[in-house]
Design a protein around this motif. Structure first.
Motif, PDB file in Angstrom:
ATOM      1  N   ARG A 139       0.846  -1.185   0.000  1.00  0.00           N
ATOM      2  CA  ARG A 139       0.000   0.000   0.000  1.00  0.00           C
ATOM      3  C   ARG A 139       0.892   1.250   0.000  1.00  0.00           C
ATOM      4  NH1 ARG A 139      -5.233  -1.168   0.618  1.00  0.00           N
ATOM      5  NH2 ARG A 139      -5.798  -3.176   1.543  1.00  0.00           N
ATOM      6  N   PRO A 140       0.320   2.416  -0.311  1.00  0.00           N
ATOM      7  CA  PRO A 140       1.148   3.610  -0.511  1.00  0.00           C
ATOM      8  C   PRO A 140       2.147   3.926   0.595  1.00  0.00           C
ATOM      9  CG  PRO A 140      -1.054   4.018  -1.317  1.00  0.00           C
ATOM     10  CD  PRO A 140      -1.097   2.658  -0.676  1.00  0.00           C
ATOM     11  N   ALA A 141       1.713   3.970   1.841  1.00  0.00           N
ATOM     12  CA  ALA A 141       2.639   4.343   2.915  1.00  0.00           C
ATOM     13  C   ALA A 141       3.771   3.333   3.040  1.00  0.00           C
ATOM     14  CB  ALA A 141       1.887   4.470   4.239  1.00  0.00           C
ATOM     15  N   ALA A 142       3.450   2.062   2.942  1.00  0.00           N
ATOM     16  CA  ALA A 142       4.482   1.026   3.024  1.00  0.00           C
ATOM     17  C   ALA A 142       5.405   1.076   1.820  1.00  0.00           C
ATOM     18  CB  ALA A 142       3.822  -0.354   3.146  1.00  0.00           C
ATOM     19  N   ALA A 143       4.857   1.373   0.649  1.00  0.00           N
ATOM     20  CA  ALA A 143       5.682   1.481  -0.561  1.00  0.00           C
ATOM     21  C   ALA A 143       6.674   2.624  -0.419  1.00  0.00           C
ATOM     22  CB  ALA A 143       4.784   1.680  -1.784  1.00  0.00           C
ATOM     23  N   TRP A 144       6.222   3.747   0.130  1.00  0.00           N
ATOM     24  CA  TRP A 144       7.127   4.887   0.352  1.00  0.00           C
ATOM     25  C   TRP A 144       8.228   4.499   1.333  1.00  0.00           C
ATOM     26  CZ3 TRP A 144       7.571   8.041   4.928  1.00  0.00           C
ATOM     27  CH2 TRP A 144       8.390   9.170   4.758  1.00  0.00           C
ATOM     28  N   ALA A 145       7.858   3.840   2.421  1.00  0.00           N
ATOM     29  CA  ALA A 145       8.858   3.426   3.408  1.00  0.00           C
ATOM     30  C   ALA A 145       9.854   2.437   2.811  1.00  0.00           C
ATOM     31  CB  ALA A 145       8.163   2.798   4.617  1.00  0.00           C
ATOM     32  N   SER A 146       9.410   1.644   1.850  1.00  0.00           N
ATOM     33  CA  SER A 146      10.280   0.602   1.292  1.00  0.00           C
ATOM     34  C   SER A 146      11.397   1.153   0.415  1.00  0.00           C
ATOM     35  CB  SER A 146       9.439  -0.415   0.501  1.00  0.00           C
ATOM     36  OG  SER A 146       8.976   0.115  -0.728  1.00  0.00           O
ATOM     37  N   VAL A 147      11.338   2.437   0.029  1.00  0.00           N
ATOM     38  CA  VAL A 147      12.439   3.023  -0.750  1.00  0.00           C
ATOM     39  C   VAL A 147      13.336   3.891   0.114  1.00  0.00           C
ATOM     40  CG1 VAL A 147      11.144   2.975  -2.917  1.00  0.00           C
ATOM     41  CG2 VAL A 147      11.082   5.042  -1.497  1.00  0.00           C
ATOM     42  N   ALA A 148      13.159   3.825   1.439  1.00  0.00           N
ATOM     43  CA  ALA A 148      13.893   4.719   2.341  1.00  0.00           C
ATOM     44  C   ALA A 148      15.404   4.563   2.230  1.00  0.00           C
ATOM     45  CB  ALA A 148      13.452   4.478   3.786  1.00  0.00           C
ATOM     46  N   MET A 149      15.868   3.353   1.896  1.00  0.00           N
ATOM     47  CA  MET A 149      17.305   3.123   1.811  1.00  0.00           C
ATOM     48  C   MET A 149      17.827   3.192   0.375  1.00  0.00           C
ATOM     49  SD  MET A 149      18.143   2.797   4.948  1.00  0.00           S
ATOM     50  CE  MET A 149      19.789   2.079   4.940  1.00  0.00           C
ATOM     51  N   ASP A 150      16.950   3.384  -0.577  1.00  0.00           N
ATOM     52  CA  ASP A 150      17.349   3.427  -1.986  1.00  0.00           C
ATOM     53  C   ASP A 150      17.150   4.803  -2.608  1.00  0.00           C
ATOM     54  OD1 ASP A 150      18.065   0.646  -2.265  1.00  0.00           O
ATOM     55  OD2 ASP A 150      15.933   0.193  -2.139  1.00  0.00           O
ATOM     56  N   ALA A 151      16.600   5.744  -1.870  1.00  0.00           N
ATOM     57  CA  ALA A 151      16.329   7.087  -2.376  1.00  0.00           C
ATOM     58  C   ALA A 151      17.175   8.099  -1.618  1.00  0.00           C
ATOM     59  CB  ALA A 151      14.849   7.425  -2.202  1.00  0.00           C
ATOM     60  N   THR A 152      17.444   9.227  -2.253  1.00  0.00           N
ATOM     61  CA  THR A 152      18.091  10.325  -1.552  1.00  0.00           C
ATOM     62  C   THR A 152      17.062  10.997  -0.644  1.00  0.00           C
ATOM     63  OG1 THR A 152      17.538  11.990  -3.220  1.00  0.00           O
ATOM     64  CG2 THR A 152      19.570  10.728  -3.571  1.00  0.00           C
ATOM     65  N   MET A 153      17.526  11.860   0.229  1.00  0.00           N
ATOM     66  CA  MET A 153      16.599  12.552   1.115  1.00  0.00           C
ATOM     67  C   MET A 153      15.627  13.425   0.326  1.00  0.00           C
ATOM     68  SD  MET A 153      15.556  12.907   4.186  1.00  0.00           S
ATOM     69  CE  MET A 153      16.896  12.076   5.042  1.00  0.00           C
ATOM     70  N   LEU A 154      16.124  14.112  -0.685  1.00  0.00           N
ATOM     71  CA  LEU A 154      15.242  14.930  -1.511  1.00  0.00           C
ATOM     72  C   LEU A 154      14.178  14.068  -2.178  1.00  0.00           C
ATOM     73  CD1 LEU A 154      14.385  17.554  -2.908  1.00  0.00           C
ATOM     74  CD2 LEU A 154      16.088  17.067  -4.671  1.00  0.00           C
ATOM     75  N   GLN A 155      14.563  12.919  -2.702  1.00  0.00           N
ATOM     76  CA  GLN A 155      13.607  12.039  -3.364  1.00  0.00           C
ATOM     77  C   GLN A 155      12.543  11.540  -2.401  1.00  0.00           C
ATOM     78  OE1 GLN A 155      16.272   9.157  -5.032  1.00  0.00           O
ATOM     79  NE2 GLN A 155      16.798  10.444  -6.798  1.00  0.00           N
ATOM     80  N   LEU A 156      12.928  11.220  -1.167  1.00  0.00           N
ATOM     81  CA  LEU A 156      11.941  10.804  -0.163  1.00  0.00           C
ATOM     82  C   LEU A 156      10.918  11.908   0.076  1.00  0.00           C
ATOM     83  CD1 LEU A 156      13.901   8.900   2.644  1.00  0.00           C
ATOM     84  CD2 LEU A 156      12.178   7.969   1.097  1.00  0.00           C
ATOM     85  N   ILE A 157      11.398  13.147   0.147  1.00  0.00           N
ATOM     86  CA  ILE A 157      10.494  14.282   0.342  1.00  0.00           C
ATOM     87  C   ILE A 157       9.587  14.449  -0.867  1.00  0.00           C
ATOM     88  CG2 ILE A 157      10.376  16.784   0.689  1.00  0.00           C
ATOM     89  CD1 ILE A 157      13.191  16.511   2.028  1.00  0.00           C
ATOM     90  N   GLN A 158      10.163  14.373  -2.066  1.00  0.00           N
ATOM     91  CA  GLN A 158       9.379  14.544  -3.285  1.00  0.00           C
ATOM     92  C   GLN A 158       8.293  13.477  -3.414  1.00  0.00           C
ATOM     93  OE1 GLN A 158      12.936  14.581  -5.820  1.00  0.00           O
ATOM     94  NE2 GLN A 158      12.224  16.514  -6.693  1.00  0.00           N
TER      95      GLN A 158
END
Length: 328
Positions: A139-158
């Motif tokens: 689901r969306p929130a879990a999908a966002w959390a699942s890229v926490a180690m593969d995205a830059t900080m800016l990308q996480l915010i975006q």
């Protein structure tokens, strides 16, 4: 299929290349990128067909899940101007087009061509959804959390702001999920959420705002409505980013602002009206975002406008994400 983030009725569509991405915010008068909806819809369709053909009994996560949900991925947000940003904490030798899946134990991992497997020991059943064709993804929130180690900080915010903009999950939803679950990168997600804001109209506007925040400028209002200024249609003028106290406005100008004659004339009309009201207005393009020097100059120009009104020496800073998160 229904869930925490809305009802999706994909069963009514005979072909997966017609799956709709229901994003009402794209109709917002603040949105500068009307073609993005069809682009994301096409990406969803392509990924859904690919996952359906793969016939693997795993739950899709990471950028694959984000693509299935119709939101930008870290790959989408990578570009020549992003080299300045913090690198993702976890490097990978997997091909960029690998499908990402998640399992609950290391024992479930097995080598499969074109598949990158992640282990999430605390993955809850209610974080998983299944589409009508049997494809499963987070689901969306879990999908966002699942890229926490593969995205830059800016990308996480975006991506977080994109989910809010597309109606997939609010920032409050993401905060609730992050606080309630254990996963790698949780601290990074909390920091990103401290910086993320509602009402951003595009990932480019998010990038512009964050990169100027990192230069120590005062907080910007998003999609600020300028009182007493309007088009001939009486629609009020809005500014992508504004420091209203000092009458400073910034707007990101995509290609359509130059190629669309009607849009160009509207922009000129607004610029003239704001100048008449004493506003200093700055237009920003992708070329500016690609250059640290150009953004430094922009930040200093904004600082000079403010200094003219405060009598203080204009200056910019070089802050960290941790610093601006604490100040948020």
């Amino acid at each position: 299929m229904s869930g925490l983030y809305g009802d999706y009725c994909y069963e009514d569509y005979e072909e997966w290349d017609t799956i709709p991405v229901d994003i009402p915010q794209y109709e917002s008068p603040h949105n500068s990128y009307p073609l993005l909806r069809s682009h994301l819809r096409q990406k969803v369709s392509q990924m859904m067909r690919r996952c359906e053909r793969a016939h693997i009994p795993y739950v899709y996560c990471g950028s694959t899940a984000l693509r299935l949900l119709g939101v930008e991925t870290p790959e989408d947000l990578s570009g020549p101007g992003n080299a300045w940003d913090n690198a993702p904490p976890r490097a990978t030798k997997q091909p960029k087009d690998a499908l990402h899946v998640v399992v609950r134990t290391a024992g479930e991992r097995k080598p499969l061509p074109g598949i990158r497997m992640h282990v999430w020991k605390g993955l809850a059943a209610d974080s998983i959804q299944q589409f009508a064709n049997g494809v499963q993804c987070l689901r969306p929130a879990a999908a966002w959390a699942s890229v926490a180690m593969d995205a830059t900080m800016l990308q996480l915010i975006q991506i977080a702001e994109s989910m809010e903009r597309y109606g997939l999950a609010t920032l409050a939803d993401l905060r609730a999920f992050t606080g309630a679950h254990r996963f790698h990168g949780k601290r990074r997600c909390l920091r990103a959420l401290a910086i993320a804001r509602t009402d951003s109209a595009s990932v480019k506007e998010t990038e512009l705002r964050v990169r100027l925040d990192l230069r120590g400028l005062p907080a910007f209002a998003i999609n600020y409505v300028v009182a007493g200024s309007a088009y001939d249609s009486r629609a009020e003028h809005t500014v992508d980013l504004a420091i209203a106290q000092y009458r400073v406005g910034l707007e990101y100008q995509g290609n359509q602002h130059r190629s669309d004659v009607r849009q160009y004339r509207r922009d000129r009309d607004k610029l003239g009206a704001l100048a008449a009201l004493g506003w200093s207005f700055f237009e920003v393009t992708q070329a500016d975002l690609n250059s640290e020097e150009a953004l430094d100059r922009l930040a200093m120009r904004v600082a000079c406008v403010i200094a003219q009104q405060t009598g203080k020496e204009p200056q910019i800073a070089c802050l960290t994400y941790a610093r601006i998160a604490r100040a948020a």
